[in-house]
Write an enzyme that holds these catalytic residues in place. Structure first.
Site, PDB file in Angstrom:
ATOM      1  N   THR A   1       0.850  -1.464   0.070  1.00 25.28           N
ATOM      2  CA  THR A   1       0.149   0.000  -0.085  1.00 25.28           C
ATOM      3  C   THR A   1       0.847   1.389   0.129  1.00 25.28           C
ATOM      4  OG1 THR A   1      -1.506  -1.288   1.533  1.00 25.28           O
ATOM      5  CG2 THR A   1      -1.898   0.868   1.108  1.00 25.28           C
TER       6      THR A   1
ATOM      7  N   HIS B   1      -3.210   7.535  -3.926  1.00 25.19           N
ATOM      8  CA  HIS B   1      -4.171   6.502  -3.372  1.00 25.19           C
ATOM      9  C   HIS B   1      -5.390   7.371  -3.076  1.00 25.19           C
ATOM     10  CE1 HIS B   1      -6.153   3.789  -0.398  1.00 25.19           C
ATOM     11  NE2 HIS B   1      -5.300   2.933  -0.695  1.00 25.19           N
TER      12      HIS B   1
END
Ligand SMILES: [Zn+2]
Ligand SMILES: [Zn+2]
Length: 314
Positions: free
Chosen positions: A39, A48
């Site tokens: 991530t 993101h």
């Protein structure tokens, strides 16, 4: 203190930031190790949808307690700990149904400013259920409690049973942890597929019974040959690609379960023949994050030295 500040895609800098202050119900932890999660990498490369700059990334945190608020009990300064990145609220609809990773207030509190900093503040809720002692464990291993907790959560949703046969698609760090968890949970045959032979070698070293490279062999045929022609009882897709999902579908047996473990790029669409679900009774499940129980179980597995991390730490 120094922080690695994320200022936008492909823009991260080490900057000087004020050392955070704690309230009477919080703790200050000196970061000794922080894992670099997919991530984090994806956010740094492409941005993101939920993580907005400027901010400090890093959520796999291990360190040492250096300061405690006056109301905090049960901890001492100098103790080595692992810090959960979030803890559910305990009182929303999802929490009351034991689906903690879906908690509506999951991200309300987080270690501030983030793990890629010299110090983090552990807020009250995390202090109660997500701050665990890890005495004697190297911080580089302790910080992997979070990804391991995600693996335990995935296995729970997959409902892996002793003697199940399982195929894990993807042999990155998560695949390597998943395979070790599958072994510990009593899977009878653990198969791993990946496009990179060197990753498959590591999977074999860590206990995979069979490994396949889909660029060189027909994985569904291999899986069937090993399972009396049926296919695997359980399949984990630990790669964010739709092709991996279709490979998973062609390798699972009737009545088996496919777990979508990793995230997929936004806009990903897959085609499914509904009769495959109806007549073959194949189950699709997903898993995201972890519960406090998964986190403490992961910490226990690490403390008991049940998971080998040396091939994942570079
Ligand atoms: Zn992570
Ligand atoms: Zn909740």
């Amino acid at each position: 203190m120094r922080c690695l500040v994320y200022r936008g895609p492909m823009d991260v800098k080490i900057e000087e930031c004020p050392r955070p202050e704690i309230s009477s119900n919080e703790a200050l932890v000196k970061v000794l190790a922080c894992g670099l999660c997919t991530t984090d990498v994806k956010t740094i490369m492409k941005g993101h949808r939920y993580i907005k700059p400027p901010c400090v990334l890093g959520h796999e945190i291990a360190g040492e307690i250096v300061e405690l608020g006056e109301n905090v009990k049960g901890f001492r300064e100098g103790e080595r700990v692992v810090v959960a990145p979030y803890v559910p609220c305990g009182s929303c609809y999802y929490c009351l149904r034991d689906q903690h990773s879906l908690c509506k207030r999951l991200f309300e509190q987080f270690p501030r400013p983030g793990g890629f900093a010299e110090f983090v503040v552990v807020p009250e809720r995390i202090l109660r259920k997500g701050l665990l002692k890890m005495e004697g464990i190297p911080p580089e291993e302790a910080c992997l409690t979070e990804p391991l907790a995600c693996c335990l959560h995935g296995m729970k949703n997959l409902d892996l049973k002793p003697l199940d046969t399982i195929l894990i698609i993807g042999s990155g760090p998560m695949g390597l942890m998943l395979l070790q968890v599958a072994k510990l949970f009593g899977a009878s045959i653990v198969m791993v597929s990946d496009l990179l032979d060197e990753r498959l070698e590591v999977a074999s070293e860590l206990g995979a019974d069979f490994t396949f490279n889909p660029s060189k062999e027909e994985v569904p045929e291999r899986v069937r040959a090993l399972t009396d022609g049926r296919g695997a009882d359980k399949v984990v897709v630990a790669v964010g690609s739709p092709r991996a999902i279709s490979q998973g579908m062609s390798c699972v047996r009737k009545g088996g379960t496919v777990l979508l473990f990793g995230g997929f790029p936004p806009g990903t669409v897959i085609e499914i023949d509904p009769n495959f679900l109806h007549y073959d009774e194949v189950n699709f499940v997903g898993s995201f994050g972890f519960s406090p129980l998964d986190f403490s179980s992961a910490a226990l597995l690490i403390k008991r030295r049940k998971i080998r991390f040396e091939k994942m730490i570079s």
